[in-house]
Design a protein around this motif. Structure first.
Motif, PDB file in Angstrom:
ATOM      1  N   UNK A  62      94.657 -35.605 -71.813  1.00  0.00           N
ATOM      2  CA  UNK A  62      93.394 -35.532 -72.558  1.00  0.00           C
ATOM      3  C   UNK A  62      92.314 -36.329 -71.829  1.00  0.00           C
ATOM      4  N   UNK A  63      92.635 -37.544 -71.406  1.00  0.00           N
ATOM      5  CA  UNK A  63      91.663 -38.371 -70.682  1.00  0.00           C
ATOM      6  C   UNK A  63      91.209 -37.688 -69.395  1.00  0.00           C
ATOM      7  N   UNK A  64      92.143 -37.062 -68.684  1.00  0.00           N
ATOM      8  CA  UNK A  64      91.796 -36.377 -67.435  1.00  0.00           C
ATOM      9  C   UNK A  64      90.832 -35.230 -67.698  1.00  0.00           C
ATOM     10  N   UNK A  65      91.096 -34.451 -68.738  1.00  0.00           N
ATOM     11  CA  UNK A  65      90.202 -33.332 -69.059  1.00  0.00           C
ATOM     12  C   UNK A  65      88.837 -33.857 -69.479  1.00  0.00           C
ATOM     13  N   UNK A  66      88.813 -34.855 -70.325  1.00  0.00           N
ATOM     14  CA  UNK A  66      87.528 -35.414 -70.777  1.00  0.00           C
ATOM     15  C   UNK A  66      86.738 -36.025 -69.627  1.00  0.00           C
ATOM     16  N   UNK A  67      87.422 -36.486 -68.583  1.00  0.00           N
ATOM     17  CA  UNK A  67      86.730 -37.111 -67.450  1.00  0.00           C
ATOM     18  C   UNK A  67      85.862 -36.125 -66.667  1.00  0.00           C
ATOM     19  N   UNK A  68      86.129 -34.829 -66.793  1.00  0.00           N
ATOM     20  CA  UNK A  68      85.312 -33.832 -66.085  1.00  0.00           C
ATOM     21  C   UNK A  68      84.192 -33.290 -66.970  1.00  0.00           C
ATOM     22  N   UNK A  69      84.077 -33.804 -68.170  1.00  0.00           N
ATOM     23  CA  UNK A  69      83.025 -33.365 -69.082  1.00  0.00           C
ATOM     24  C   UNK A  69      83.514 -32.277 -70.016  1.00  0.00           C
TER      25      UNK A  69
END
Length: 142
Positions: A62-69
């Motif tokens: 989830x954090x990885x996906x959110x990091x790209x916007x």
């Protein structure tokens, strides 16, 4: 000007699904897979971020996906070996839980749509029933 929809590709492997998504007009902004060899092929063919990631670690994914916007779609093809008739499986194996992990990631990120690709036998598995329940409870049509 029409803005393209942004997508994250979980279980991206060497990148075939990302190619299909891009050809359909999606802006694929992230690929994630646990297999570093597959990711090396992915990185050679895609300019966006590709991370080695175990989707079983839901909060990290989830954090990885959110990091790209913002993403409009999360796409994924969880490992099919535990569901494939080629192996004459009678019991879901250790990788089957990744289907539910993928659903948890999607339900947490809340994209407009979720794309799941797998073998037909997935539909009769306990793992799929669990994932489907989560997605429906989160408001998705399945």
């Amino acid at each position: 000007m029409v803005k393209s929809m942004r997508a994250a590709d979980c279980f991206c492997g060497a990148g075939g699904a990302s190619v299909g998504l891009a050809s359909a007009g999606f802006d694929v902004c992230l690929g994630m897979d646990i297999d570093e060899e597959a990711l090396s092929v992915y990185r050679a063919n895609h300019a966006h971020t590709a991370l080695q990631m175990d989707i079983a670690h839901v909060s990290r994914a989830v954090d990885a996906i959110r990091s790209v916007g913002h993403v409009d779609m999360i796409s994924g093809s969880p490992p099919c070996q535990d569901f494939s008739m080629c192996n004459d499986r009678r019991v879901e194996g250790a990788r089957a839980c990744l289907t539910a992990s993928f659903a948890r990631v999607a339900c947490t990120v809340r994209p407009r749509c979720v794309l799941v690709e797998n073998v037909p036998q997935l539909l009769v598995s306990d793992a799929y029933q669990d994932a489907k329940r989560m997605l429906v409870e989160a408001g998705y049509s399945v």
